[in-house]
Design an enzyme around this catalytic site. Structure first.
Site, short mmCIF file in Angstrom:
data_model
loop_
_atom_site.label_atom_id
_atom_site.label_comp_id
_atom_site.label_asym_id
_atom_site.label_seq_id
_atom_site.Cartn_x
_atom_site.Cartn_y
_atom_site.Cartn_z
N HIS A 39 0.85 -1.20 0.00
CA HIS A 39 0.00 0.00 0.00
C HIS A 39 0.88 1.25 0.00
O HIS A 39 1.93 1.28 0.66
CB HIS A 39 -0.89 0.03 1.25
N GLU A 107 -5.36 -0.50 -7.38
CA GLU A 107 -6.45 0.30 -6.83
C GLU A 107 -5.99 1.74 -6.74
O GLU A 107 -4.83 2.02 -6.43
CB GLU A 107 -6.85 -0.23 -5.45
#
Length: 332
Positions: A39, A107
């Site tokens: 992330h 994403e």
């Protein structure tokens, strides 16, 4: 045969040093490998972390003896496929036979940060498969001691090779929750990664993966089929639900998250999550027997490796209880 149960360490929730310590602790309690999240931003502002996965994986490799890899990394927006290939090959050279490479289509919360246009899902998937092609070419050519070039729709690679290569290239696993992508993964990748979903959807996903493998002349039963299983365990049911609502409300969301750009947006979207929204999507319970039965159902579906992520902050107690009361009762 003992099933392969691993630990999913969430770098958006725990500082890097703590994440490494938890991976080592998980192994002490019988977990056999580590999946680490990639992330750039956390899902929620309250998560408060987002360490660089490749740095942390290097430390996890030194601190443990089991398998390890990024649950999903995206060699498309923040990093060129050649850079991901180099990072993965280096880890595999340092830790032979232990490192695998999980790849996804990305994403926005992580990939939009470089300011590039954020495409529709179909283009993101096309970019992912071209990136896999680039990485495969680099692995194969470098192992053979020759240069390779690539000129495709999304990526270019000038004539070069990876000068540090393991004897055996890392497995490439494609992460998806879509049946069409799963079928293509069966044809082109070494394995599949997915996450929580109703049992009928997971069964259909595995069936499409097996179908693609047959089309590619391969046997899906000999290929890794990996699940990241999000759950909430705590000493009481009330604590487990409080953890789920506070720490992992995204586990109850019933719509795709790929276009969300900010943790603060996710925070707003999860304000409406209620306890009943977790039903059928994530097990929330204090009873180890309930979690053991849920894990066994997923093993029986055909998953070969499952990495567990517990919503609660007290990861040490979770690892102790599951290592003692859950893992020993499971069968492959």
């Amino acid at each position: 045969m003992r099933p392969h149960l691993g630990y999913a360490v969430m770098l958006e929730r725990f500082p890097p040093a703590e994440a490494v310590a938890l991976a080592a602790l998980a192994e002490q309690h019988g977990f056999r490998g580590t999946m680490a999240s990639d992330h750039f931003q956390p899902w929620l502002p309250s998560h408060g972390q987002s360490g660089f996965v490749w740095s942390v994986l290097g430390a996890i490799g030194q601190a443990t003896t089991g398998d390890f890899g990024p649950g999903v990394t995206t060699p498309s927006f923040r990093m060129h496929p050649a850079v991901v290939a180099q990072a993965s090959a280096t880890l595999a050279a340092m830790h032979p036979g232990r490192h695998w490479l999980g790849i996804g289509s990305g994403e926005a919360i992580n990939e939009h940060v470089t300011g590039a246009y954020w495409p529709e899902p179909a283009e993101r998937i096309a970019r992912m498969f071209e990136a896999v092609d680039v990485i495969r070419k680099l692995f194969a050519a470098s192992a053979a001691g020759r240069d390779i070039r690539h000129s495709g729709e999304f990526f270019k690679l000038e004539s070069s090779r990876l000068w540090t290569m393991p004897e055996r290239a890392p497995e490439i696993l494609i992460a998806t929750q879509g049946p069409v992508t799963a079928r293509r993964a069966g044809r082109t990748a070494d394995g599949l990664i997915t996450t929580n979903a109703p049992a009928d959807r997971l069964a259909a996903l595995l069936a499409r993966f097996a179908e693609g493998a047959r089309e590619g002349g391969r046997d899906a039963s000999r290929m890794p089929r990996v699940l990241q299983l999000n759950l909430a365990w705590a000493p009481t049911d009330e604590e487990a639900m409080a953890d789920a609502l506070a720490e992992w409300p995204i586990g109850a969301l019933r719509f795709p998250r790929g276009d969300i750009r900010s943790p603060f947006e996710v925070e707003q979207l999860t304000r409406t999550v209620r306890p009943e929204d977790f039903a059928g999507r994530m097990v929330v319970s204090a009873d180890p027997d309930v979690h053991r039965a849920n894990l066994q159902r997923h093993l029986d579906l055909g998953f070969t490796r499952i990495y567990l992520h517990n919503a609660g902050r007290d990861q040490a107690r979770f690892l102790e209880v599951f290592g003692r009361d859950v893992l020993p009762g499971l069968r492959a």
